[in-house]
Design a protein around this motif. Structure first.
Motif, PDB file in Angstrom:
ATOM      1  N   GLU A 182       0.874  -1.167   0.000  1.00 26.47           N
ATOM      2  CA  GLU A 182       0.000   0.000   0.000  1.00 26.47           C
ATOM      3  C   GLU A 182       0.913   1.219   0.000  1.00 26.47           C
ATOM      4  O   GLU A 182       1.535   1.557   1.020  1.00 26.47           O
ATOM      5  CB  GLU A 182      -0.926  -0.017   1.211  1.00 26.47           C
ATOM      6  N   LEU A 183       1.015   1.855  -1.146  1.00 26.87           N
ATOM      7  CA  LEU A 183       1.986   2.917  -1.373  1.00 26.87           C
ATOM      8  C   LEU A 183       1.336   4.290  -1.344  1.00 26.87           C
ATOM      9  O   LEU A 183       0.121   4.433  -1.518  1.00 26.87           O
ATOM     10  CB  LEU A 183       2.667   2.719  -2.734  1.00 26.87           C
ATOM     11  N   GLN A 184       2.171   5.294  -1.143  1.00 24.56           N
ATOM     12  CA  GLN A 184       1.793   6.694  -1.300  1.00 24.56           C
ATOM     13  C   GLN A 184       2.951   7.422  -1.980  1.00 24.56           C
ATOM     14  O   GLN A 184       4.120   7.048  -1.801  1.00 24.56           O
ATOM     15  CB  GLN A 184       1.510   7.341   0.059  1.00 24.56           C
ATOM     16  N   LEU A 185       2.618   8.432  -2.759  1.00 14.33           N
ATOM     17  CA  LEU A 185       3.667   9.307  -3.240  1.00 14.33           C
ATOM     18  C   LEU A 185       4.257  10.048  -2.048  1.00 14.33           C
ATOM     19  O   LEU A 185       3.592  10.228  -1.024  1.00 14.33           O
ATOM     20  CB  LEU A 185       3.121  10.296  -4.272  1.00 14.33           C
ATOM     21  N   ALA A 186       5.514  10.460  -2.150  1.00 10.94           N
ATOM     22  CA  ALA A 186       6.188  11.065  -1.007  1.00 10.94           C
ATOM     23  C   ALA A 186       6.974  12.286  -1.429  1.00 10.94           C
ATOM     24  O   ALA A 186       7.282  12.494  -2.615  1.00 10.94           O
ATOM     25  CB  ALA A 186       7.130  10.054  -0.359  1.00 10.94           C
ATOM     26  N   GLU A 187       7.295  13.100  -0.440  1.00  9.58           N
ATOM     27  CA  GLU A 187       8.266  14.176  -0.624  1.00  9.58           C
ATOM     28  C   GLU A 187       9.327  14.017   0.463  1.00  9.58           C
ATOM     29  O   GLU A 187       9.072  13.461   1.534  1.00  9.58           O
ATOM     30  CB  GLU A 187       7.617  15.550  -0.551  1.00  9.58           C
ATOM     31  N   ALA A 188      10.533  14.491   0.155  1.00  9.86           N
ATOM     32  CA  ALA A 188      11.642  14.298   1.093  1.00  9.86           C
ATOM     33  C   ALA A 188      12.602  15.472   1.019  1.00  9.86           C
ATOM     34  O   ALA A 188      12.826  16.054  -0.049  1.00  9.86           O
ATOM     35  CB  ALA A 188      12.377  13.004   0.782  1.00  9.86           C
ATOM     36  N   ASP A 189      13.156  15.789   2.144  1.00 15.74           N
ATOM     37  CA  ASP A 189      14.273  16.728   2.253  1.00 15.74           C
ATOM     38  C   ASP A 189      15.493  15.894   2.637  1.00 15.74           C
ATOM     39  O   ASP A 189      15.702  15.599   3.809  1.00 15.74           O
ATOM     40  CB  ASP A 189      13.975  17.802   3.296  1.00 15.74           C
ATOM     41  N   ILE A 190      16.257  15.472   1.627  1.00 13.98           N
ATOM     42  CA  ILE A 190      17.439  14.641   1.868  1.00 13.98           C
ATOM     43  C   ILE A 190      18.644  15.563   2.024  1.00 13.98           C
ATOM     44  O   ILE A 190      19.131  16.146   1.062  1.00 13.98           O
ATOM     45  CB  ILE A 190      17.650  13.635   0.720  1.00 13.98           C
ATOM     46  N   ARG A 191      19.104  15.677   3.252  1.00 19.49           N
ATOM     47  CA  ARG A 191      20.175  16.624   3.549  1.00 19.49           C
ATOM     48  C   ARG A 191      21.564  16.010   3.367  1.00 19.49           C
ATOM     49  O   ARG A 191      22.536  16.737   3.119  1.00 19.49           O
ATOM     50  CB  ARG A 191      20.004  17.145   4.981  1.00 19.49           C
ATOM     51  N   ALA A 192      21.655  14.704   3.482  1.00 16.88           N
ATOM     52  CA  ALA A 192      22.934  14.016   3.249  1.00 16.88           C
ATOM     53  C   ALA A 192      22.620  12.615   2.762  1.00 16.88           C
ATOM     54  O   ALA A 192      21.722  11.955   3.286  1.00 16.88           O
ATOM     55  CB  ALA A 192      23.760  13.953   4.533  1.00 16.88           C
ATOM     56  N   ASN A 193      23.356  12.162   1.738  1.00 20.32           N
ATOM     57  CA  ASN A 193      23.187  10.796   1.256  1.00 20.32           C
ATOM     58  C   ASN A 193      24.466  10.364   0.548  1.00 20.32           C
ATOM     59  O   ASN A 193      24.683  10.693  -0.617  1.00 20.32           O
ATOM     60  CB  ASN A 193      22.003  10.685   0.293  1.00 20.32           C
ATOM     61  N   THR A 194      25.305   9.654   1.273  1.00 18.36           N
ATOM     62  CA  THR A 194      26.520   9.087   0.687  1.00 18.36           C
ATOM     63  C   THR A 194      26.441   7.564   0.663  1.00 18.36           C
ATOM     64  O   THR A 194      27.465   6.888   0.535  1.00 18.36           O
ATOM     65  CB  THR A 194      27.766   9.540   1.464  1.00 18.36           C
ATOM     66  N   MET A 195      25.236   7.023   0.756  1.00 17.54           N
ATOM     67  CA  MET A 195      25.069   5.584   0.903  1.00 17.54           C
ATOM     68  C   MET A 195      25.560   4.796  -0.303  1.00 17.54           C
ATOM     69  O   MET A 195      25.905   3.623  -0.178  1.00 17.54           O
ATOM     70  CB  MET A 195      23.594   5.247   1.160  1.00 17.54           C
ATOM     71  N   THR A 196      25.597   5.394  -1.479  1.00 16.96           N
ATOM     72  CA  THR A 196      25.965   4.645  -2.683  1.00 16.96           C
ATOM     73  C   THR A 196      27.434   4.803  -3.068  1.00 16.96           C
ATOM     74  O   THR A 196      27.862   4.265  -4.095  1.00 16.96           O
ATOM     75  CB  THR A 196      25.098   5.083  -3.883  1.00 16.96           C
ATOM     76  N   ILE A 197      28.226   5.514  -2.265  1.00 16.59           N
ATOM     77  CA  ILE A 197      29.609   5.735  -2.683  1.00 16.59           C
ATOM     78  C   ILE A 197      30.430   4.449  -2.635  1.00 16.59           C
ATOM     79  O   ILE A 197      31.464   4.355  -3.303  1.00 16.59           O
ATOM     80  CB  ILE A 197      30.303   6.827  -1.836  1.00 16.59           C
ATOM     81  N   GLY A 198      29.969   3.450  -1.893  1.00 18.06           N
ATOM     82  CA  GLY A 198      30.651   2.164  -1.913  1.00 18.06           C
ATOM     83  C   GLY A 198      30.603   1.513  -3.282  1.00 18.06           C
ATOM     84  O   GLY A 198      31.442   0.683  -3.620  1.00 18.06           O
ATOM     85  N   GLN A 199      29.618   1.902  -4.111  1.00 20.43           N
ATOM     86  CA  GLN A 199      29.519   1.421  -5.478  1.00 20.43           C
ATOM     87  C   GLN A 199      30.095   2.431  -6.479  1.00 20.43           C
ATOM     88  O   GLN A 199      29.970   2.240  -7.687  1.00 20.43           O
ATOM     89  CB  GLN A 199      28.048   1.138  -5.839  1.00 20.43           C
ATOM     90  N   GLY A 200      30.678   3.501  -5.968  1.00 21.45           N
ATOM     91  CA  GLY A 200      31.233   4.511  -6.851  1.00 21.45           C
ATOM     92  C   GLY A 200      30.177   5.355  -7.523  1.00 21.45           C
ATOM     93  O   GLY A 200      30.414   5.926  -8.594  1.00 21.45           O
ATOM     94  N   ILE A 201      28.995   5.452  -6.915  1.00 14.84           N
ATOM     95  CA  ILE A 201      27.878   6.197  -7.494  1.00 14.84           C
ATOM     96  C   ILE A 201      27.511   7.349  -6.581  1.00 14.84           C
ATOM     97  O   ILE A 201      27.323   7.167  -5.382  1.00 14.84           O
ATOM     98  CB  ILE A 201      26.654   5.283  -7.695  1.00 14.84           C
TER      99      ILE A 201
END
Length: 227
Positions: A182-201
């Motif tokens: 059961e989904l909803q559209l969302a909004e987000a204020d992402i202030r930091a996101n380095t989670m993908t740097i382990g993949q070089g992305i």
């Protein structure tokens, strides 16, 4: 195993297939939607974690988790492949590494709900992985809906297994069962996101596709050997 997942944010970015393909084991077919592979960053909380027909174990039955994922299949069975999973429980991290061959890491994590808004922060402390972090706030902004077949939301979320690989490159599948999301559209204020740097992305924090789910009860089966 039984679990309940709470207050999930699905944040997804399109990634060129050629960029992501080398990062996924060749034994798994990397799936694409509208010409792109997709990488997801998914923060949420878990509760009610226990083996079926057994009581909850203190200090391991409720904690925050955040995973980085993409979408694969073996044969005709689509599933999820995890680049990393961060959790606030050290016991859960070590158990999942041992039992499910999943790249779990311990992190300092905090999730707080204020009305409909979720304030979420994760800071990995586990030296076995890159020192990454996530911080942001998110909330639903639409009515609840269930995805329809052929839709992007269905392709992303209606996957009923995970794939993992042992050190000797044996591929395993972990089947899961739950009702349709059961989904909803969302909004987000992402202030930091380095989670993908382990993949070089490096994902553009300004332009993810965002969805929210309030709650999902899940059953998880032991791994089975695939390849």
């Amino acid at each position: 195993m039984k679990q309940t997942w709470l207050d999930l944010l699905f944040a997804h970015w399109p990634i060129p297939y050629e960029q992501l393909r080398p990062m996924v084991p060749q034994e798994l077919e990397l799936e694409v939607y509208e010409g792109y592979a997709w990488i997801g960053v998914v923060p949420f909380s878990m509760k009610g974690i226990r083996m079926r027909a057994m009581p909850e174990i203190p200090y391991t039955n409720q904690f925050a988790e955040l995973n980085v994922r993409t979408y694969v299949k073996v044969g005709d069975k689509p599933g999820v492949y995890f680049f990393s999973l961060d959790a606030a429980s050290k016991i859960a991290v070590e158990a999942a590494r041992l039992l499910f061959y999943l790249p779990y890491f311990h992190a300092d994590m905090h999730a707080e709900k204020n009305g409909e808004q979720i304030n979420y922060k994760s800071d990995r402390k586990d030296k076995r992985g890159a020192q990454v972090a996530f911080e942001g706030s998110y909330m639903p902004v639409s009515a609840v809906f269930k995805s329809t077949k052929q839709s992007f939301e269905y392709w992303l979320t209606e996957r009923y297994c995970l794939y993992s690989m042992s050190a000797n490159r044996t591929v395993y599948r972990g089947d899961i069962h739950h009702l349709p999301w059961e989904l909803q559209l969302a909004e987000a204020d992402i202030r930091a996101n380095t989670m993908t740097i382990g993949q070089g992305i490096q994902c553009d924090v300004r332009k993810p596709m965002l969805h929210y789910a309030q709650k999902l009860d899940v059953l998880i089966w032991p791994l089975t050997k695939v390849i």
